[in-house]
Design a protein around this motif. Structure first.
Motif, PDB file in Angstrom:
ATOM      1  N   ARG A  71       0.783  -1.190   0.028  1.00  0.00           N
ATOM      2  CA  ARG A  71       0.067   0.010  -0.117  1.00  0.00           C
ATOM      3  C   ARG A  71       0.675   1.165  -0.037  1.00  0.00           C
ATOM      4  N   TYR A 177      -6.723   7.871  -7.858  1.00  0.00           N
ATOM      5  CA  TYR A 177      -5.708   7.122  -6.789  1.00  0.00           C
ATOM      6  C   TYR A 177      -4.837   7.751  -5.875  1.00  0.00           C
ATOM      7  N   ALA A 180      -7.148   8.956  -3.007  1.00  0.00           N
ATOM      8  CA  ALA A 180      -7.439   7.824  -2.362  1.00  0.00           C
ATOM      9  C   ALA A 180      -6.151   7.501  -1.487  1.00  0.00           C
ATOM     10  N   ASP A 181      -5.175   7.462  -2.019  1.00  0.00           N
ATOM     11  CA  ASP A 181      -4.009   7.317  -0.843  1.00  0.00           C
ATOM     12  C   ASP A 181      -3.574   8.276  -0.082  1.00  0.00           C
ATOM     13  N   SER A 186     -10.216   3.825  -0.499  1.00  0.00           N
ATOM     14  CA  SER A 186     -10.198   3.038  -1.649  1.00  0.00           C
ATOM     15  C   SER A 186     -10.384   4.171  -3.035  1.00  0.00           C
ATOM     16  N   VAL A 187      -9.884   3.717  -3.957  1.00  0.00           N
ATOM     17  CA  VAL A 187     -10.216   4.555  -5.374  1.00  0.00           C
ATOM     18  C   VAL A 187     -11.796   4.534  -5.490  1.00  0.00           C
ATOM     19  N   GLU A 188     -12.458   3.581  -5.319  1.00  0.00           N
ATOM     20  CA  GLU A 188     -13.741   3.495  -5.779  1.00  0.00           C
ATOM     21  C   GLU A 188     -14.586   4.281  -4.635  1.00  0.00           C
ATOM     22  N   THR A 189     -14.202   4.342  -3.448  1.00  0.00           N
ATOM     23  CA  THR A 189     -14.979   5.240  -2.550  1.00  0.00           C
ATOM     24  C   THR A 189     -14.679   6.647  -2.949  1.00  0.00           C
TER      25      THR A 189
ATOM     26  N   THR B 148      -5.975   1.288   7.244  1.00  0.00           N
ATOM     27  CA  THR B 148      -7.431   1.097   7.187  1.00  0.00           C
ATOM     28  C   THR B 148      -8.466   0.633   8.109  1.00  0.00           C
TER      29      THR B 148
END
Lengths: 224, 224
Positions: A71, A177, A180-181, A186-189, B148
């Motif tokens: 990650r 991305y 997200a990081d 997460s990217v989707e979220t 996470t």
DNA sequence: CGTTAATTTGAGCTATTTCAACCGTTGTGG
DNA sequence: CCACAACGGTTGAAATAGCTCAAATTAACG
């Protein structure tokens, strides 16, 4: 993985030295070395690991760590005018990468700027102010990450970005991305949060990388 | 809401001035003012808002913000040896409170330490090192918040604390509520994470405020 | 244009929040 | 000295939010 070009200021950006970028005092401007990077390229000056203070002049960069599990965490997002290398040098595994092409960074040898700061109080003051700005950015980041919902995080993130532009329109240099990081999601979220923010009329997506913030914080809305 | 006592070093802690607390150079030690606080008391020196640099000598404190919705966010946890007031002064609504009784803090007027730093490079270096430590703490905090799962956050938090003690045993000065506000979690989640960490053999709870960390990170365990 | 990367959407599953109640400790006033 | 309130900590149950895996869609770029 080296800068595509590492040039004297006068060669790369004739105006940088003569007129100054406006990001650092003239006194420092003179000793800076400009370097140009392309997307995902690591930013450092060859030869020395942590001996430079650097200022992003154009483009964008992010300071990040990759965890043992693969990650990646983005600790700091660096836009034009932001600097790195003064604070936060000893953190383990921390590196800085360009996130768009071209990204131009001015590098200053620490030994030099410290010598100048020692005799020029104005420069010393400037450097202290830069450190305070970096800390303020980190604190804003912490506050962002402590928000409970993903929507709040994304909205707060966009709000901070839009505060740095004149109008509410944002040109996102950063990918989903990277966001997200940066936000620990997460990217989707992140993507879903964006579309939902648009649905609720808080932002306007004029393309994936063009966002206009419209309303007040999500927090206030959820409270209502 | 004022310090219960605000004393010259020589009065409150005779040893502080003579032998030094070990936290600051002797040169600075001399100009510090010690103040003692009780739990939940705000820490500031009366008369001036942001004109002091402060070092926690004993006890613990936390720098926090209360949001408009009533939520509180803990930006920084200050243990003996940690300082505040040098970076991060301009953040809006940021205040520092003692989280245990007694908490002793040494205050130094910025104008004084800057004057001393200007003529004593050793002191200037020390102050820069302190700022770097503060930034490192903020970065660790960001990395913690980006984990996470709640278990990872709580475990990482405990691990950082245990790294500051000789053995793995931690005396938690901080309540579950404070931990929750520090990690951006609800109290219940923090509590559940603790009991589950114990269940999985990663920590040993010898009472709510006595924790001993045992194993390797949760991340490695979940990976296995 | 075709290929590749970036973004979005879907569905199932897990984790976390929220609301509620309960337990233990502490401190305080009767 | 004891009852009781206040607080910190833990546990339960329902609802929600976010993650993961998977796939479709769209944008970017040679």
């Amino acid at each position: 993985m080296l800068p595509s070009s590492k040039l004297r200021s006068s060669e790369a950006m004739p105006n940088a030295t003569t007129h100054g970028s406006g990001f650092v005092p003239d006194r420092l401007e003179a000793i800076g070395r400009l370097a140009q990077y392309t997307r995902s390229m690591e930013i450092h000056v060859q030869g020395d690991t942590a001996e430079n203070w650097s200022v992003v002049v154009a483009g964008a960069a992010c300071q990040s760590v990759v965890r043992t599990d693969g990650r990646r965490n983005v600790v700091d997002l660096l836009l034009p005018g932001d600097d790195f290398g003064l604070l936060a040098t000893d953190a383990p595994g921390l590196s800085v990468h360009a996130i768009c092409t071209p990204t131009i960074v001015a590098h200053y040898r620490k030994s030099l700027i410290e010598a100048i700061a020692a005799e020029d109080p104005k420069v010393a003051l400037h450097l202290r102010e830069r450190m305070r700005e970096t800390a303020a950015r980190l604190i804003r980041h912490v506050l962002l990450l402590q928000k409970t919902t993903a929507k709040d995080k994304v909205w707060g993130f966009l709000k901070i970005l839009s505060a740095r532009t004149n109008d509410g329109e944002i040109q996102l240099a950063i990918s989903r991305y990277d966001i997200a990081d940066y936000l620990g999601l997460s990217v989707e979220t992140v993507s879903r949060a964006m579309t939902e923010l648009q649905f609720r009329g808080r932002i306007e997506l004029r393309g994936p990388r063009r966002v206009k913030t419209l309303g007040r914080p999500v927090a206030e809305q959820t409270a209502a």
